[in-house]
Write a protein that holds these residues in place. Sequence first.
Motif, mmCIF file in Angstrom:
data_model
loop_
_atom_site.group_PDB
_atom_site.id
_atom_site.type_symbol
_atom_site.label_atom_id
_atom_site.label_comp_id
_atom_site.label_asym_id
_atom_site.label_seq_id
_atom_site.Cartn_x
_atom_site.Cartn_y
_atom_site.Cartn_z
ATOM 1 N N ASP A 49 0.825 -1.319 0.009
ATOM 2 C CA ASP A 49 -0.081 -0.146 -0.163
ATOM 3 C C ASP A 49 0.835 1.220 -0.001
ATOM 4 O O ASP A 49 0.575 2.414 0.007
ATOM 5 C CB ASP A 49 -1.029 0.031 1.256
ATOM 6 N N ASP A 77 -3.598 -2.681 -2.886
ATOM 7 C CA ASP A 77 -4.380 -3.092 -2.015
ATOM 8 C C ASP A 77 -4.786 -4.421 -2.258
ATOM 9 O O ASP A 77 -4.699 -4.981 -3.238
ATOM 10 C CB ASP A 77 -5.821 -2.232 -1.742
ATOM 11 N N SER A 78 -5.319 -5.292 -1.392
ATOM 12 C CA SER A 78 -5.691 -6.635 -1.542
ATOM 13 C C SER A 78 -6.701 -6.918 -2.644
ATOM 14 O O SER A 78 -6.698 -7.786 -3.230
ATOM 15 C CB SER A 78 -5.996 -7.460 -0.316
ATOM 16 N N ASP A 79 -7.768 -5.980 -2.579
ATOM 17 C CA ASP A 79 -8.857 -6.187 -3.526
ATOM 18 C C ASP A 79 -8.375 -6.225 -4.918
ATOM 19 O O ASP A 79 -8.376 -6.987 -5.842
ATOM 20 C CB ASP A 79 -9.994 -5.246 -3.362
ATOM 21 N N HIS A 80 -7.417 -5.292 -5.326
ATOM 22 C CA HIS A 80 -6.830 -4.948 -6.620
ATOM 23 C C HIS A 80 -5.757 -6.255 -7.029
ATOM 24 O O HIS A 80 -5.830 -6.827 -7.922
ATOM 25 C CB HIS A 80 -6.113 -3.654 -6.635
ATOM 26 N N SER A 137 0.651 -6.313 6.060
ATOM 27 C CA SER A 137 -0.168 -5.570 6.707
ATOM 28 C C SER A 137 -0.750 -4.257 5.752
ATOM 29 O O SER A 137 -0.472 -3.236 6.158
ATOM 30 C CB SER A 137 0.540 -4.707 7.885
ATOM 31 N N PRO A 155 -4.275 -2.496 3.845
ATOM 32 C CA PRO A 155 -5.718 -2.104 4.304
ATOM 33 C C PRO A 155 -6.598 -2.995 3.851
ATOM 34 O O PRO A 155 -6.152 -3.998 2.986
ATOM 35 C CB PRO A 155 -5.934 -0.902 3.756
ATOM 36 N N GLN A 156 -7.775 -3.308 4.414
ATOM 37 C CA GLN A 156 -8.878 -4.332 4.050
ATOM 38 C C GLN A 156 -8.583 -5.721 4.300
ATOM 39 O O GLN A 156 -8.880 -6.102 5.474
ATOM 40 C CB GLN A 156 -9.204 -4.063 2.625
ATOM 41 N N VAL A 157 -8.013 -6.374 3.741
ATOM 42 C CA VAL A 157 -7.518 -7.737 3.950
ATOM 43 C C VAL A 157 -5.875 -7.651 4.178
ATOM 44 O O VAL A 157 -5.095 -7.395 3.309
ATOM 45 C CB VAL A 157 -7.976 -8.593 2.797
ATOM 46 N N SER A 158 -5.553 -8.549 5.063
ATOM 47 C CA SER A 158 -4.013 -8.406 5.236
ATOM 48 C C SER A 158 -3.449 -9.388 4.259
ATOM 49 O O SER A 158 -4.161 -10.372 3.715
ATOM 50 C CB SER A 158 -3.751 -8.937 6.763
ATOM 51 N N GLU A 201 -4.035 -13.050 5.309
ATOM 52 C CA GLU A 201 -5.065 -13.705 4.939
ATOM 53 C C GLU A 201 -5.258 -14.190 3.753
ATOM 54 O O GLU A 201 -5.768 -15.067 3.206
ATOM 55 C CB GLU A 201 -6.425 -12.633 5.333
#
Length: 64
Positions: A9, A35-38, A56, A58-61, A64
Motif C-alpha cells: 500500500d 491493496d488486496s482487492d486489486h 499489513s 488495508p482491508q485484507v491483510s 489472510e
Amino acid sequence: MYRIILADDHVLVRQGIRRILEDIKEIQVVQEVGDSDHLLETLKAQAADLVILDISMPQVSGIE
C-alpha cells in the motif's frame, strides 16, 4: 523470465523494490497493486510466478 507482482500500500516501497528488481535480467515486474482487492483481481486476470506482498495492507491483510 520470472513474472512478479508487487503488492504494497506504500507507493515508495513498491517503487524501491521495482528499482532493485529492474537490474535483474531474469525478472519482469508485470504489475504493481496497492491493496488486496486489486491484487485478487489482478491474480485472476494475469499469471505471475511470484507475488512480493506486504503483510499489513488495508482491508485484507497479506496473511489472510
